[in-house]
Design a protein around this motif. Structure first.
Motif, mmCIF file in Angstrom:
data_model
loop_
_atom_site.group_PDB
_atom_site.id
_atom_site.type_symbol
_atom_site.label_atom_id
_atom_site.label_comp_id
_atom_site.label_asym_id
_atom_site.label_seq_id
_atom_site.Cartn_x
_atom_site.Cartn_y
_atom_site.Cartn_z
ATOM 1 N N HIS A 174 0.847 -1.197 0.000
ATOM 2 C CA HIS A 174 0.000 0.000 0.000
ATOM 3 C C HIS A 174 0.878 1.242 0.000
ATOM 4 O O HIS A 174 1.835 1.334 0.765
ATOM 5 C CB HIS A 174 -0.880 -0.066 1.257
ATOM 6 N N ASN A 175 0.539 2.179 -0.831
ATOM 7 C CA ASN A 175 1.137 3.506 -0.800
ATOM 8 C C ASN A 175 0.013 4.496 -0.536
ATOM 9 O O ASN A 175 -0.916 4.610 -1.332
ATOM 10 C CB ASN A 175 1.823 3.820 -2.132
ATOM 11 N N GLY A 176 0.076 5.213 0.604
ATOM 12 C CA GLY A 176 -0.982 6.157 0.942
ATOM 13 C C GLY A 176 -1.381 6.026 2.394
ATOM 14 O O GLY A 176 -0.608 5.562 3.231
ATOM 15 N N SER A 177 -2.610 6.412 2.689
ATOM 16 C CA SER A 177 -3.088 6.379 4.066
ATOM 17 C C SER A 177 -4.599 6.227 4.080
ATOM 18 O O SER A 177 -5.304 6.885 3.310
ATOM 19 C CB SER A 177 -2.697 7.680 4.785
ATOM 20 N N LEU A 178 -5.085 5.351 4.967
ATOM 21 C CA LEU A 178 -6.523 5.169 5.143
ATOM 22 C C LEU A 178 -7.007 6.038 6.299
ATOM 23 O O LEU A 178 -6.350 6.116 7.341
ATOM 24 C CB LEU A 178 -6.857 3.709 5.421
ATOM 25 N N SER A 179 -8.161 6.644 6.141
ATOM 26 C CA SER A 179 -8.692 7.527 7.180
ATOM 27 C C SER A 179 -9.666 6.819 8.116
ATOM 28 O O SER A 179 -9.932 7.306 9.212
ATOM 29 C CB SER A 179 -9.377 8.740 6.542
ATOM 30 N N ASN A 180 -10.215 5.692 7.710
ATOM 31 C CA ASN A 180 -11.210 4.999 8.539
ATOM 32 C C ASN A 180 -10.725 3.640 9.030
ATOM 33 O O ASN A 180 -11.529 2.765 9.363
ATOM 34 C CB ASN A 180 -12.523 4.830 7.759
ATOM 35 N N HIS A 181 -9.413 3.450 9.110
ATOM 36 C CA HIS A 181 -8.898 2.116 9.448
ATOM 37 C C HIS A 181 -9.180 1.722 10.892
ATOM 38 O O HIS A 181 -9.371 0.541 11.188
ATOM 39 C CB HIS A 181 -7.399 2.028 9.143
ATOM 40 N N ASN A 182 -9.235 2.669 11.819
ATOM 41 C CA ASN A 182 -9.505 2.306 13.212
ATOM 42 C C ASN A 182 -10.922 1.767 13.388
ATOM 43 O O ASN A 182 -11.139 0.753 14.058
ATOM 44 C CB ASN A 182 -9.269 3.503 14.132
ATOM 45 N N ASN A 183 -11.894 2.435 12.784
ATOM 46 C CA ASN A 183 -13.271 1.935 12.853
ATOM 47 C C ASN A 183 -13.402 0.582 12.160
ATOM 48 O O ASN A 183 -14.071 -0.326 12.660
ATOM 49 C CB ASN A 183 -14.234 2.941 12.209
ATOM 50 N N LEU A 184 -12.752 0.457 11.020
ATOM 51 C CA LEU A 184 -12.833 -0.798 10.276
ATOM 52 C C LEU A 184 -12.128 -1.920 11.035
ATOM 53 O O LEU A 184 -12.604 -3.061 11.045
ATOM 54 C CB LEU A 184 -12.210 -0.611 8.888
ATOM 55 N N ARG A 185 -11.021 -1.621 11.711
ATOM 56 C CA ARG A 185 -10.323 -2.626 12.509
ATOM 57 C C ARG A 185 -11.247 -3.169 13.609
ATOM 58 O O ARG A 185 -11.316 -4.380 13.845
ATOM 59 C CB ARG A 185 -9.053 -2.051 13.122
ATOM 60 N N ARG A 186 -11.944 -2.255 14.293
ATOM 61 C CA ARG A 186 -12.856 -2.699 15.352
ATOM 62 C C ARG A 186 -13.954 -3.601 14.793
ATOM 63 O O ARG A 186 -14.317 -4.611 15.410
ATOM 64 C CB ARG A 186 -13.464 -1.477 16.052
ATOM 65 N N GLU A 187 -14.475 -3.261 13.631
ATOM 66 C CA GLU A 187 -15.528 -4.076 13.018
ATOM 67 C C GLU A 187 -14.985 -5.443 12.612
ATOM 68 O O GLU A 187 -15.641 -6.471 12.833
ATOM 69 C CB GLU A 187 -16.098 -3.350 11.797
ATOM 70 N N LEU A 188 -13.792 -5.470 12.043
ATOM 71 C CA LEU A 188 -13.210 -6.743 11.632
ATOM 72 C C LEU A 188 -12.874 -7.617 12.834
ATOM 73 O O LEU A 188 -12.988 -8.852 12.774
ATOM 74 C CB LEU A 188 -11.963 -6.486 10.784
ATOM 75 N N LYS A 189 -12.456 -7.004 13.941
ATOM 76 C CA LYS A 189 -12.207 -7.775 15.159
ATOM 77 C C LYS A 189 -13.482 -8.441 15.656
ATOM 78 O O LYS A 189 -13.462 -9.580 16.135
ATOM 79 C CB LYS A 189 -11.611 -6.879 16.244
ATOM 80 N N ARG A 190 -14.599 -7.718 15.553
ATOM 81 C CA ARG A 190 -15.881 -8.310 15.962
ATOM 82 C C ARG A 190 -16.246 -9.507 15.104
ATOM 83 O O ARG A 190 -16.979 -10.400 15.533
ATOM 84 C CB ARG A 190 -16.986 -7.247 15.910
ATOM 85 N N ARG A 191 -15.724 -9.525 13.879
ATOM 86 C CA ARG A 191 -15.991 -10.641 12.972
ATOM 87 C C ARG A 191 -14.960 -11.757 13.114
ATOM 88 O O ARG A 191 -14.986 -12.726 12.350
ATOM 89 C CB ARG A 191 -15.997 -10.143 11.528
ATOM 90 N N GLY A 192 -14.027 -11.607 14.068
ATOM 91 C CA GLY A 192 -13.083 -12.671 14.343
ATOM 92 C C GLY A 192 -11.689 -12.490 13.782
ATOM 93 O O GLY A 192 -10.832 -13.371 13.965
ATOM 94 N N MET A 193 -11.418 -11.372 13.104
ATOM 95 C CA MET A 193 -10.083 -11.145 12.557
ATOM 96 C C MET A 193 -9.112 -10.754 13.666
ATOM 97 O O MET A 193 -9.488 -10.091 14.636
ATOM 98 C CB MET A 193 -10.116 -10.038 11.502
ATOM 99 N N ALA A 205 -5.588 -5.269 4.209
ATOM 100 C CA ALA A 205 -5.349 -6.669 3.855
ATOM 101 C C ALA A 205 -6.392 -7.578 4.482
ATOM 102 O O ALA A 205 -6.915 -8.501 3.837
ATOM 103 C CB ALA A 205 -3.946 -7.085 4.290
ATOM 104 N N ALA A 206 -6.723 -7.325 5.757
ATOM 105 C CA ALA A 206 -7.720 -8.139 6.446
ATOM 106 C C ALA A 206 -9.095 -7.976 5.827
ATOM 107 O O ALA A 206 -9.849 -8.946 5.681
ATOM 108 C CB ALA A 206 -7.757 -7.765 7.926
ATOM 109 N N TYR A 207 -9.419 -6.753 5.465
ATOM 110 C CA TYR A 207 -10.713 -6.492 4.829
ATOM 111 C C TYR A 207 -10.838 -7.293 3.532
ATOM 112 O O TYR A 207 -11.845 -7.972 3.294
ATOM 113 C CB TYR A 207 -10.867 -5.001 4.549
#
Length: 297
Positions: A174-193, A205-207
């Motif tokens: 990845h080259n760049g920066s995501l602005s919503n990765h913290n919210n998405l990380r929490r959601e993916l953790k709830r799904r077992g990631m 990558a997890a998404y």
């Protein structure tokens, strides 16, 4: 800033040269990311077997590893060591059990990637030195991706380097920066990631791996990412049989693709591609914003 390179071989006659070509491409991106580097190579497939790439900062971490794992699994385990990394090859059906044993009995080891074809190597250091430590130029395979990092959002560490792999035979740079990765990380953790770092690239990558686990193709997963991933980015993704590229709708990060009958190549800049064979006759273009490009065997 960062630099990305990728190479997808169409002509099997070029597979023995994949590592040399990718190494040369990676070397041209040193000034875009001098603090660490990494690459994934897809090759060495054996029917019925899979590979686990592990990393240890202490060479003693590999002593007796294969034999100890084989004893617990009750099955053979082969190990090939390269500098701070080692590739464990074992029966594919034993991978979940082997992964659990490694996490419990060898917490000092970092799992870089798992799959039938993928091997991932990454370390802190100047990219040409990292490639040399792992003898990238001697590797063979069907496709590979590489990354040179200039850290802006997290510490310079081995685990913070790219590629990131969160699914079997899948990885992303990845080259760049995501602005919503913290919210998405929490959601993916709830799904077992599970996550190893705070890096936004690991979230991407997890998404994507979760989307593909739900039955989407690489192209479909990248397309859905346009709806769910906010920020500015260029992604290059590898899967067991595929290679994909995606830029965000603004596409402020540089990117170049080249395609011939023998290969598809990606570089953050055209100079990464100039030494490829027959580049003078290749179709060369800048990937369009918010457009999915992918190739599969």
């Amino acid at each position: 800033m960062c630099g990305i390179v990728g190479l997808f071989i169409k002509d099997k006659g070029l597979e023995p040269h994949l590592g040399q070509m990718l190494s040369d491409m990676l070397g041209t991106m040193c000034d875009r990311g001098p603090d660490s580097a990494g690459f994934a190579v897809y090759g060495g497939f054996e029917d019925g077997f899979s590979k686990i790439t592990v990393q240890s900062s202490d060479p003693a971490g590999f002593v007796g590893l294969a034999d100890g794992l084989a004893d617990k699994l009750g099955a053979p385990v082969r190990m090939t060591r390269k500098d701070t990394h080692a590739v464990l090859r074992l029966a594919a059906n034993l991978i979940p059990e082997a992964r659990a044993i490694l996490r419990l009995d060898h917490p000092h080891l970092c799992i870089m990637g798992i799959g039938d074809k993928i091997e991932i190597y990454k370390e802190v250091g100047y990219p040409t030195e990292v490639a040399g430590r792992f003898a990238l130029s001697a590797m063979t395979g069907s496709h590979g991706i590489g990354h040179t990092r200039m850290a802006t959002e997290s510490a310079v560490t081995t685990m913070g380097a790219h590629p990131f792999s969160t699914g079997a035979d899948q990885c992303l740079v990845h080259n760049g920066s995501l602005s919503n990765h913290n919210n998405l990380r929490r959601e993916l953790k709830r799904r077992g990631m599970q996550f190893e770092t705070e890096n936004d690239t690991e979230v991407a990558a997890a998404y994507l791996s979760q989307q593909m686990e739900q039955g989407l193709s690489l192209g479909e997963a990248l397309g859905r990412g346009l709806e769910d991933l906010d920020g500015f980015y260029t992604f290059v993704v590898g899967t067991r049989n595929g290679f994909g590229v995606l830029r965000d709708p603004i596409a402020c990060k540089p990117a170049v693709l080249a395609e011939t009958d023998r290969y598809v190549a990606f570089g953050s800049e055209y100079r990464a591609l100039v030494n490829l064979p027959e580049i003078e006759t290749a179709k060369v273009w800048e990937p369009e914003p918010a457009t999915v490009y992918f190739w599969e065997r």
